[in-house]
Design a protein around this motif. Structure first.
Motif, PDB file in Angstrom:
ATOM      1  N   LEU A   1       0.813  -1.218   0.000  1.00 10.19           N
ATOM      2  CA  LEU A   1       0.000   0.000   0.000  1.00 10.19           C
ATOM      3  C   LEU A   1       0.843   1.264   0.000  1.00 10.19           C
ATOM      4  CD1 LEU A   1      -2.875  -0.702   2.554  1.00 10.19           C
ATOM      5  CD2 LEU A   1      -3.014  -0.692   0.067  1.00 10.19           C
ATOM      6  N   THR A   2       1.955   1.235   0.726  1.00 10.51           N
ATOM      7  CA  THR A   2       2.740   2.448   0.936  1.00 10.51           C
ATOM      8  C   THR A   2       3.937   2.589   0.004  1.00 10.51           C
ATOM      9  OG1 THR A   2       4.034   1.378   2.683  1.00 10.51           O
ATOM     10  CG2 THR A   2       2.052   2.590   3.359  1.00 10.51           C
ATOM     11  N   ALA A   3       4.216   1.578  -0.792  1.00 13.61           N
ATOM     12  CA  ALA A   3       5.362   1.660  -1.710  1.00 13.61           C
ATOM     13  C   ALA A   3       5.181   2.853  -2.653  1.00 13.61           C
ATOM     14  CB  ALA A   3       5.500   0.371  -2.510  1.00 13.61           C
ATOM     15  N   PRO A   4       6.218   3.672  -2.795  1.00 16.21           N
ATOM     16  CA  PRO A   4       6.081   4.842  -3.675  1.00 16.21           C
ATOM     17  C   PRO A   4       5.927   4.448  -5.147  1.00 16.21           C
ATOM     18  CG  PRO A   4       8.332   4.656  -2.845  1.00 16.21           C
ATOM     19  CD  PRO A   4       7.522   3.597  -2.163  1.00 16.21           C
ATOM     20  N   GLU A   5       6.469   3.313  -5.501  1.00 14.06           N
ATOM     21  CA  GLU A   5       6.339   2.842  -6.882  1.00 14.06           C
ATOM     22  C   GLU A   5       5.438   1.615  -6.899  1.00 14.06           C
ATOM     23  OE1 GLU A   5       9.317   0.234  -5.044  1.00 14.06           O
ATOM     24  OE2 GLU A   5       9.105   2.396  -5.013  1.00 14.06           O
ATOM     25  N   GLU A   6       4.898   1.321  -8.052  1.00 17.49           N
ATOM     26  CA  GLU A   6       4.028   0.142  -8.201  1.00 17.49           C
ATOM     27  C   GLU A   6       4.888  -1.113  -8.057  1.00 17.49           C
ATOM     28  OE1 GLU A   6       0.373  -1.552  -8.507  1.00 17.49           O
ATOM     29  OE2 GLU A   6       0.716   0.593  -8.626  1.00 17.49           O
ATOM     30  N   ARG A   7       4.556  -1.946  -7.105  1.00 18.83           N
ATOM     31  CA  ARG A   7       5.259  -3.208  -6.873  1.00 18.83           C
ATOM     32  C   ARG A   7       4.243  -4.329  -6.866  1.00 18.83           C
ATOM     33  NH1 ARG A   7       9.749  -3.233  -3.192  1.00 18.83           N
ATOM     34  NH2 ARG A   7       9.966  -5.345  -3.968  1.00 18.83           N
ATOM     35  N   GLU A   8       4.662  -5.490  -7.258  1.00 18.07           N
ATOM     36  CA  GLU A   8       3.803  -6.663  -7.191  1.00 18.07           C
ATOM     37  C   GLU A   8       3.668  -7.086  -5.733  1.00 18.07           C
ATOM     38  OE1 GLU A   8       2.144  -8.334  -9.633  1.00 18.07           O
ATOM     39  OE2 GLU A   8       2.780  -6.731 -10.987  1.00 18.07           O
ATOM     40  N   MET A   9       2.432  -7.295  -5.300  1.00 19.08           N
ATOM     41  CA  MET A   9       2.224  -7.714  -3.924  1.00 19.08           C
ATOM     42  C   MET A   9       2.919  -9.042  -3.646  1.00 19.08           C
ATOM     43  SD  MET A   9      -1.179  -8.586  -1.730  1.00 19.08           S
ATOM     44  CE  MET A   9      -1.743  -6.936  -1.404  1.00 19.08           C
ATOM     45  N   SER A  10       2.871  -9.952  -4.593  1.00 16.96           N
ATOM     46  CA  SER A  10       3.491 -11.259  -4.370  1.00 16.96           C
ATOM     47  C   SER A  10       4.988 -11.115  -4.068  1.00 16.96           C
ATOM     48  CB  SER A  10       3.265 -12.176  -5.569  1.00 16.96           C
ATOM     49  OG  SER A  10       3.803 -11.599  -6.737  1.00 16.96           O
ATOM     50  N   GLN A  11       5.645 -10.198  -4.737  1.00 20.60           N
ATOM     51  CA  GLN A  11       7.072  -9.971  -4.487  1.00 20.60           C
ATOM     52  C   GLN A  11       7.291  -9.434  -3.074  1.00 20.60           C
ATOM     53  OE1 GLN A  11       9.737 -10.855  -6.295  1.00 20.60           O
ATOM     54  NE2 GLN A  11      11.038 -10.101  -4.659  1.00 20.60           N
ATOM     55  N   LEU A  12       6.438  -8.516  -2.655  1.00 21.36           N
ATOM     56  CA  LEU A  12       6.558  -7.966  -1.303  1.00 21.36           C
ATOM     57  C   LEU A  12       6.250  -9.017  -0.248  1.00 21.36           C
ATOM     58  CD1 LEU A  12       5.042  -4.499  -2.082  1.00 21.36           C
ATOM     59  CD2 LEU A  12       7.393  -4.958  -1.382  1.00 21.36           C
ATOM     60  N   MET A  13       5.326  -9.917  -0.540  1.00 24.30           N
ATOM     61  CA  MET A  13       5.037 -11.021   0.391  1.00 24.30           C
ATOM     62  C   MET A  13       6.265 -11.924   0.523  1.00 24.30           C
ATOM     63  SD  MET A  13       2.023 -10.719   1.679  1.00 24.30           S
ATOM     64  CE  MET A  13       0.576  -9.724   1.361  1.00 24.30           C
ATOM     65  N   ARG A  14       6.895 -12.245  -0.614  1.00 27.59           N
ATOM     66  CA  ARG A  14       8.094 -13.095  -0.577  1.00 27.59           C
ATOM     67  C   ARG A  14       9.214 -12.410   0.207  1.00 27.59           C
ATOM     68  NH1 ARG A  14       6.267 -14.221  -5.798  1.00 27.59           N
ATOM     69  NH2 ARG A  14       7.625 -12.659  -6.734  1.00 27.59           N
ATOM     70  N   GLU A  15       9.404 -11.109  -0.042  1.00 30.96           N
ATOM     71  CA  GLU A  15      10.454 -10.367   0.666  1.00 30.96           C
ATOM     72  C   GLU A  15      10.174 -10.322   2.168  1.00 30.96           C
ATOM     73  OE1 GLU A  15      10.759  -6.516  -1.219  1.00 30.96           O
ATOM     74  OE2 GLU A  15      11.330  -7.412  -3.150  1.00 30.96           O
ATOM     75  N   SER A  16       8.917 -10.120   2.537  1.00 32.96           N
ATOM     76  CA  SER A  16       8.550 -10.076   3.958  1.00 32.96           C
ATOM     77  C   SER A  16       8.770 -11.437   4.614  1.00 32.96           C
ATOM     78  CB  SER A  16       7.092  -9.639   4.116  1.00 32.96           C
ATOM     79  OG  SER A  16       6.912  -8.340   3.606  1.00 32.96           O
ATOM     80  N   LEU A  17       8.415 -12.490   3.916  1.00 34.48           N
ATOM     81  CA  LEU A  17       8.637 -13.837   4.447  1.00 34.48           C
ATOM     82  C   LEU A  17      10.132 -14.110   4.579  1.00 34.48           C
ATOM     83  CD1 LEU A  17       7.427 -16.467   5.456  1.00 34.48           C
ATOM     84  CD2 LEU A  17       7.320 -17.244   3.076  1.00 34.48           C
ATOM     85  N   ASP A  18      10.909 -13.676   3.611  1.00 37.20           N
ATOM     86  CA  ASP A  18      12.370 -13.837   3.696  1.00 37.20           C
ATOM     87  C   ASP A  18      12.941 -13.085   4.901  1.00 37.20           C
ATOM     88  OD1 ASP A  18      12.367 -15.456   1.447  1.00 37.20           O
ATOM     89  OD2 ASP A  18      13.050 -13.872   0.078  1.00 37.20           O
TER      90      ASP A  18
END
Length: 188
Positions: A162-179
């Motif tokens: 939601l807060t990313a300044p640029e458009e990011r894929e949610m799935s990528q952010l989920m993977r990064e958060s899990l990592d």
């Protein structure tokens, strides 16, 4: 819009979100939502139990998707890998819906009652995920801990999206958060 037009449920949801943003959640009435959508209050109540449910419509389907993906993950993956499969699955629901999600979240953050409702929905999701993990053979506290970790990763990944300044894929952010979670749990 006339009453004969299709997608009454979607029109009501859009009208509610607009009005919540303009007037505030507490100041918005069902009558105003129905009028903005070009429908009657009676039609509103055919689709939603109350004005709160407009914001949480779809949460049961999201939970079911998450649980199903966890249940159907390959048996060879660790419990956290099954959660990762669930996070991937739920990410697809949000594709192309970032602005809508931002508007919805702004309404929820501005109202304590709605924040409480959101937490209840997330707790329900955690319980359902723990049950799915138990059905996969994960025992006792490990199932609950893994489910809670999965919900925490979902919350953090969602907020980052939601807060990313640029458009990011949610799935990528989920993977990064899990990592990130894996990294903090394995550091000595």
């Amino acid at each position: 819009m006339g009453r004969w037009e299709p997608n009454a449920r979607g029109r009501l949801a859009q009208a509610a979100l607009e009005l919540y943003g303009e007037l505030g959640y507490e100041q918005t009435t069902v009558a105003e939502i129905a009028k903005r959508a070009g429908l009657t209050e009676r039609t509103f109540f055919r689709h939603y139990a109350d004005k709160r449910e407009v914001l949480f419509d779809g949460s049961s389907a999201l939970q079911e998707l998450f649980v199903t993906a966890v249940a159907e993950a390959p048996r060879s993956v660790a419990p956290i890998g099954a959660i990762a499969a669930g996070l991937e699955a739920v990410s697809t629901v949000f594709e192309g819906r970032r602005e809508h999600a931002r508007q919805r979240q702004a309404v929820i953050v501005a109202n304590a009652e709605l924040q409480e409702r959101e937490l209840i929905k997330l707790a329900s999701m955690s319980t359902a995920l723990a049950d799915a993990l138990r059905r996969r053979g994960v025992t006792g506290p490990a199932a609950s801990l893994t489910a809670e970790a999965g919900v925490a990763v979902f919350k953090v990944g969602f907020e980052l999206w939601l807060t990313a300044p640029e458009e990011r894929e949610m799935s990528q952010l989920m993977r990064e958060s899990l990592d990130e979670l894996k990294a903090v749990t394995t550091r000595g």
